[in-house]
Design a protein around this motif. Sequence first.
Motif, mmCIF file in Angstrom:
data_model
loop_
_atom_site.group_PDB
_atom_site.id
_atom_site.type_symbol
_atom_site.label_atom_id
_atom_site.label_comp_id
_atom_site.label_asym_id
_atom_site.label_seq_id
_atom_site.Cartn_x
_atom_site.Cartn_y
_atom_site.Cartn_z
ATOM 1 N N ARG C 118 0.837 -1.196 0.000
ATOM 2 C CA ARG C 118 0.000 0.000 0.000
ATOM 3 C C ARG C 118 0.877 1.253 0.000
ATOM 4 N NH1 ARG C 118 -4.089 -0.470 4.623
ATOM 5 N NH2 ARG C 118 -3.217 -2.518 4.263
ATOM 6 N N HIS C 119 1.979 1.175 0.759
ATOM 7 C CA HIS C 119 2.865 2.342 0.817
ATOM 8 C C HIS C 119 3.584 2.569 -0.508
ATOM 9 C CE1 HIS C 119 2.002 3.167 4.887
ATOM 10 N NE2 HIS C 119 2.444 2.007 5.324
ATOM 11 N N VAL C 120 3.643 1.545 -1.356
ATOM 12 C CA VAL C 120 4.230 1.723 -2.686
ATOM 13 C C VAL C 120 3.158 2.184 -3.666
ATOM 14 C CG1 VAL C 120 5.465 0.586 -4.549
ATOM 15 C CG2 VAL C 120 5.910 -0.062 -2.190
ATOM 16 N N LEU C 121 1.975 1.573 -3.517
ATOM 17 C CA LEU C 121 0.887 1.817 -4.460
ATOM 18 C C LEU C 121 0.430 3.273 -4.429
ATOM 19 C CD1 LEU C 121 -0.831 0.231 -6.449
ATOM 20 C CD2 LEU C 121 -2.473 -0.187 -4.641
ATOM 21 N N GLN C 122 0.319 3.812 -3.227
ATOM 22 C CA GLN C 122 -0.192 5.180 -3.069
ATOM 23 C C GLN C 122 0.663 6.202 -3.844
ATOM 24 O OE1 GLN C 122 -2.880 6.193 -1.438
ATOM 25 N NE2 GLN C 122 -2.527 8.396 -1.495
ATOM 26 N N PRO C 123 1.976 6.233 -3.619
ATOM 27 C CA PRO C 123 2.789 7.183 -4.398
ATOM 28 C C PRO C 123 2.748 6.897 -5.888
ATOM 29 C CG PRO C 123 4.052 6.271 -2.578
ATOM 30 C CD PRO C 123 2.780 5.507 -2.633
ATOM 31 N N CYS C 124 2.597 5.632 -6.253
ATOM 32 C CA CYS C 124 2.521 5.294 -7.674
ATOM 33 C C CYS C 124 1.302 5.952 -8.308
ATOM 34 C CB CYS C 124 2.424 3.786 -7.859
ATOM 35 S SG CYS C 124 4.010 2.995 -7.917
ATOM 36 N N LEU C 125 0.175 5.879 -7.610
ATOM 37 C CA LEU C 125 -1.038 6.479 -8.147
ATOM 38 C C LEU C 125 -0.895 7.993 -8.177
ATOM 39 C CD1 LEU C 125 -3.756 4.259 -6.477
ATOM 40 C CD2 LEU C 125 -3.027 4.281 -8.849
ATOM 41 N N GLU C 126 -0.257 8.545 -7.140
ATOM 42 C CA GLU C 126 -0.039 9.986 -7.131
ATOM 43 C C GLU C 126 0.855 10.400 -8.295
ATOM 44 O OE1 GLU C 126 1.297 10.836 -3.170
ATOM 45 O OE2 GLU C 126 -0.718 10.515 -2.370
ATOM 46 N N LEU C 127 1.816 9.553 -8.591
ATOM 47 C CA LEU C 127 2.685 9.800 -9.755
ATOM 48 C C LEU C 127 1.850 9.859 -11.025
ATOM 49 C CD1 LEU C 127 5.302 9.614 -11.535
ATOM 50 C CD2 LEU C 127 5.170 7.172 -11.231
ATOM 51 N N LEU C 128 0.964 8.881 -11.168
ATOM 52 C CA LEU C 128 0.114 8.818 -12.357
ATOM 53 C C LEU C 128 -0.749 10.073 -12.454
ATOM 54 C CD1 LEU C 128 -0.032 6.561 -14.415
ATOM 55 C CD2 LEU C 128 -2.015 5.657 -13.233
ATOM 56 N N ALA C 129 -1.249 10.531 -11.298
ATOM 57 C CA ALA C 129 -2.113 11.709 -11.297
ATOM 58 C C ALA C 129 -1.314 12.977 -11.563
ATOM 59 C CB ALA C 129 -2.836 11.820 -9.961
ATOM 60 N N GLY C 130 -0.029 12.941 -11.246
ATOM 61 C CA GLY C 130 0.765 14.157 -11.355
ATOM 62 C C GLY C 130 1.323 14.395 -12.748
ATOM 63 N N ILE C 131 1.270 13.388 -13.602
ATOM 64 C CA ILE C 131 1.789 13.570 -14.963
ATOM 65 C C ILE C 131 0.849 14.485 -15.726
ATOM 66 C CG2 ILE C 131 2.341 12.398 -17.121
ATOM 67 C CD1 ILE C 131 3.095 9.955 -15.526
ATOM 68 N N PRO C 132 1.364 15.557 -16.306
ATOM 69 C CA PRO C 132 0.471 16.508 -16.971
ATOM 70 C C PRO C 132 -0.063 15.982 -18.298
ATOM 71 C CG PRO C 132 2.732 17.272 -17.069
ATOM 72 C CD PRO C 132 2.742 16.042 -16.240
ATOM 73 N N SER C 133 -1.161 16.598 -18.681
ATOM 74 C CA SER C 133 -1.901 16.199 -19.880
ATOM 75 C C SER C 133 -1.013 16.115 -21.114
ATOM 76 C CB SER C 133 -3.011 17.222 -20.096
ATOM 77 O OG SER C 133 -3.753 16.935 -21.217
ATOM 78 N N VAL C 134 -0.157 17.105 -21.287
ATOM 79 C CA VAL C 134 0.637 17.154 -22.521
ATOM 80 C C VAL C 134 1.616 15.986 -22.580
ATOM 81 C CG1 VAL C 134 2.324 18.753 -21.542
ATOM 82 C CG2 VAL C 134 2.049 18.629 -23.999
ATOM 83 N N VAL C 135 2.099 15.558 -21.410
ATOM 84 C CA VAL C 135 3.017 14.416 -21.401
ATOM 85 C C VAL C 135 2.263 13.135 -21.761
ATOM 86 C CG1 VAL C 135 4.535 13.017 -19.970
ATOM 87 C CG2 VAL C 135 4.575 15.488 -19.758
ATOM 88 N N TYR C 136 1.030 13.010 -21.250
ATOM 89 C CA TYR C 136 0.218 11.861 -21.647
ATOM 90 C C TYR C 136 -0.022 11.876 -23.149
ATOM 91 C CZ TYR C 136 -0.972 10.009 -17.087
ATOM 92 O OH TYR C 136 -0.919 9.428 -15.862
ATOM 93 N N GLY C 137 -0.302 13.067 -23.677
ATOM 94 C CA GLY C 137 -0.525 13.173 -25.113
ATOM 95 C C GLY C 137 0.698 12.703 -25.876
ATOM 96 N N PHE C 138 1.840 13.175 -25.450
ATOM 97 C CA PHE C 138 3.106 12.811 -26.082
ATOM 98 C C PHE C 138 3.353 11.311 -25.949
ATOM 99 C CE2 PHE C 138 7.765 12.352 -25.129
ATOM 100 C CZ PHE C 138 8.166 12.334 -26.448
ATOM 101 N N PHE C 139 3.125 10.813 -24.736
ATOM 102 C CA PHE C 139 3.336 9.390 -24.468
ATOM 103 C C PHE C 139 2.440 8.541 -25.373
ATOM 104 C CE2 PHE C 139 2.073 5.557 -22.129
ATOM 105 C CZ PHE C 139 3.311 4.960 -21.979
ATOM 106 N N GLY C 140 1.167 8.921 -25.457
ATOM 107 C CA GLY C 140 0.245 8.178 -26.305
ATOM 108 C C GLY C 140 0.653 8.255 -27.769
ATOM 109 N N TYR C 141 1.190 9.401 -28.144
ATOM 110 C CA TYR C 141 1.586 9.629 -29.533
ATOM 111 C C TYR C 141 2.728 8.702 -29.941
ATOM 112 C CZ TYR C 141 2.646 12.281 -33.737
ATOM 113 O OH TYR C 141 2.849 12.653 -35.033
ATOM 114 N N VAL C 142 3.705 8.544 -29.043
ATOM 115 C CA VAL C 142 4.862 7.727 -29.418
ATOM 116 C C VAL C 142 4.639 6.247 -29.126
ATOM 117 C CG1 VAL C 142 6.585 9.529 -29.243
ATOM 118 C CG2 VAL C 142 5.984 8.223 -27.205
#
Lengths: 271, 295, 307, 246
Positions: C118-142
Amino acid sequence: MDSLQLLRKDTEVEIATAAGPTAFEIDELTAGYRERRVLRGISCCIPERRVTAIMGPSGCGKSTLVKALNRTLELMPGGAVTSGHVRFRGADLHGPAVDPRAVRRSLGIIHQQPVPFPMSILENVVFGARFHAICRRAEREAYARLYLEKVGLWTEVKHQLHESASRFSGGQQQRLCLARTLANQPQAVLMDEPCSALDPYATRRIEEHIVELRDEYPVIVVTHNVGQARRISDYVLFMVDGQLIEAGPTAQVFEAPQSQLARDFISGRFG
Amino acid sequence: MAAEITQAAPAPGFLPLPCGAMRSDRAFTVIAWGVGLVGLVLPLGILGFLLIEGMARLSWAFLTEAPAGFPLGSAGGIAPAILGTLALVAIGLGVALPLGVAGAIGLVEYAPEDSPWVRVMRFGAECLAAVPAIVYGLFGYAVLVVLFRLQISLISGALTLGLMMLPIILIGAEEALRGVERSLREAALSLGVSRFNVVRRVILPKALPGILSVTLLAAGHAAGSAAPVMFTASVAFARGTPALDAPVMTLPSHLYYVVSEGADLEQAYATALVLVVGLLLANGCAALLKRRLAR
Amino acid sequence: MTATEPSAVPFSAQRVRGRFSDRAARLASRAALALVVLILATLLLLILREALPALGSALSAEGILRADWAPLADPPRFGLAHAVLSTLMVTTLALALAVPIGFGIGLFAAEFAPAWLRHVLQPCLELLAGIPSVVYGFFGYVTLVAWFERYGGMATGESLLVGGLILAVMVLPFIACTSAESFAAVPRALRESAHSTGVTRVHVVRRILVPMALPGLFAAVALGLGRAVGETLAVLLLAGNSTALPTSYLDRGQPLTALIATELPEAALGTAKYHALYAAGLALILLTVTINSVVWRLKARVMRHGG
Amino acid sequence: MLKVAVRSKLAVAAIAAATLLSATSVVRAENGALRVGGSTTLVPVVANAAMAFMDSFKSWQRADAALPDTQLVIYVTGGGSGFGIKSAINGTLDIGMASRELKDSEKDALGVHQAYLVGKDAVAIAVQVDNPLAKLKQNLTSDELRKIFSGEYRTYRDINGSLPAQEIVLLVRDAGAGSAEILQDKIMGKAQVAPNALQMPSQGALLKKLESNPNAIAYISAGLGGESGHLVTFALNGVEPSHPTW
């Protein structure tokens, strides 16, 4: 074993009693949470169809002991039995083929805070019974009535069976929880300070039920209330710091406590 | 009927459980673990991907130099974008933080509890926190850039981001202030000091970790948004120190530019990595503060 | 005031001082609130005002609800139907994926995961939430866009499908974290009591945890929905940015946010296009406000019920 | 020999006295900032030119003695031709860049202004080398082009029965781009570009997408298309988009 014994190897104290057959045999039980050892080698026998009170100051391990007895201790974070055995009517609680849920169902427990489930009163009562297929869907109401009558709630709630229990008083909630536990058709009833959140009037009603339960089940009641232990119990276990200090018939322990600690506790000098 | 369902005689041992229930329980556990691991693998996978692809171009020079190459941005660094993002968020916070905290104090301390007005305010703030970032961009463009003639500039963008952060900070600060135990407030007030004194000396210090935490979250959110600054503050290229009346580069819009210009993928990976790691640090600090508060 | 004779009015000095600073603080915080209200009212009114000219004839054949988007036609047409439909489609797909998985992760975090996980999972989800939209767009693009083109046999990887998939990843942490919180908020005692009746974990989850966590679960969905509707850069980069009315997830589309981001730069002030874009912005506001108020109601009702 | 398929003027539409080299009133901001923006075709060139200009002069005075001694800063941004002209009109940019002729309405709105022509480029119709059409044809007619871009031909088989039935993926620029308006003007006429076309945000992005997608067809700056080794350009009505001779 025909007697309630305190099998503490260091002191070899032994209290002979006129008890009937034994329900629980506890043998060198140690348990705790992660690094913290709470029970340090508890050994004793608890008789059938009697009320056994577990007394002791806060933090002595009373609650841990009853939780270990119906295997809900392992639900707590880090909680576990580290060594020793508990046998109920000869069956080892921690035996390899034993499902902890079967143990929990057979040894019902009542907690300190009454915990009505977020559903109707009726659903509350048959919660476990429905799961364990003790009662069929069609006979839910009759079944629930049986147990609500048993705890004296029926007349109070018969017109609001389908409403939430959240507006109940503490005493009513606790009796509802008792009905829920009994509806599960347990073979013993454990109670963890069942009255500590209740007012004196509600406490008296619960105490009356405890005494009635003695006719059908072995009952274990954890309490830090000396007066209550005296009123309702047939036998007393006295615990301090995770160890069993004294055990015996209630009258004997209260009138002639053998250890200084028990004497001080009973007279209200600590605890 | 009642007679049939009376209690069974005590039997030795423990009764078995319904076996269908046991099977579904086991299946359920397996599924839960499987799904739970998705939550672990997905973020680590994305981060790992960015790390592997982005590390190649990452260097001290990348962080400290201006973009170069042709088309511009296919070489060189991203220093102006880092500076621009920091300046935008800092100025935006300078507006949003005092306003948000003062508003929250007004809501919690100086408004009658549960008055309809407070409910309306809270509802409004929650709606505004949910309004998409690009709508703030629309607003900033129409009002700040065009109407107030602030042009595409640091100040336009910072105010737009400030507006975007305001409801988030307001709600977060309100929650943090409300989270301070009632008994503490009552005990302090019972000493006969003014309410303001209680707020300043007792309530605010107690709520500070919570307020800082939500501020960091809001700042991270703003720093990562390209949509509100695209029309209000950012240009493809800028150099030098950011000035209030001049446009800036920002990390997210630079990343968008590099991707949409198709300039250079490695440059884009490195930019994305810098952005994500920076936000990760901010959010990590926020989470730490929150955890400290919970203790 | 009359603080000159302290003995005449007991405690007066203290009270005068306190009263002044108190009044100032009250005034200041009220002023701050008023300013906040003012700014926000301006925001709404301004967007409404700029959208209004496009709303008047919204239902006519040339209006924003029925026409297609053809800015270069003569006369130009500025219909939003394709954008509204695209937004609905990507959002539906994103939630259809993220809600079950998010609830699953939430439940896993609150019920199944050992403490260290749980102590690993929580920061992981926060990481996922913290990635900005444009990076997701870029990530999806490549990644996704390239994969779908290479292995999926799609004419172009950009599609509502890819936009929805990435959007699902983006809203997942919000749904997972919120649901985990609401599962974890179910009192220990309740769980313990339920388990002590000897029922299975499934039973406790179904009968106790889910009913108790219901308001939080609703909030989680709403939060995800709001995020999905408002995301801009990811869908701008991934949905294909084409103005046709999409008919399937393999089609390209242009959600409202992407439409605004694409067209605002060259929409001259006061033109029909400008107003149409603000109408799109207004639609986004209305959508999010509606979502919020439905949930606000629902939450209140469920909480009253569950008690 | 003016044999360019579709010709576009890359014009710089600028507001009054706003020239890159002898700006006086333009450098009105105290910090000496000059804002340039618009056509994404021009951004790469102008951005690099601006950087070089800043590097070599540092201050406006050193660029031109008549100018004040303030630090020389130039900001460059994209946004499209429409954005460049619009921003020059409403004053949010000092210099707008456009990849098309100014319309009369825009000239009126600009008022006193100067437009500078910095270069011309052809718009070429191009596909990737693996595109089915590349092996079959070197020339397209206006009529074919219109049918392709209006969506009348959905698959390559519609163009020619011998081709596979792959979807024709249209890559276009958003409506604000100069090249989009040129296509509309010169080829499409009354017809509309098929709405399922992918709108690309810049020439660079369009080039990358075109190079990677064998199903795509697009109009693109002939300069960009010609430099790429992965593209094939078509002649339009027999005219090659090469060696402009204006």
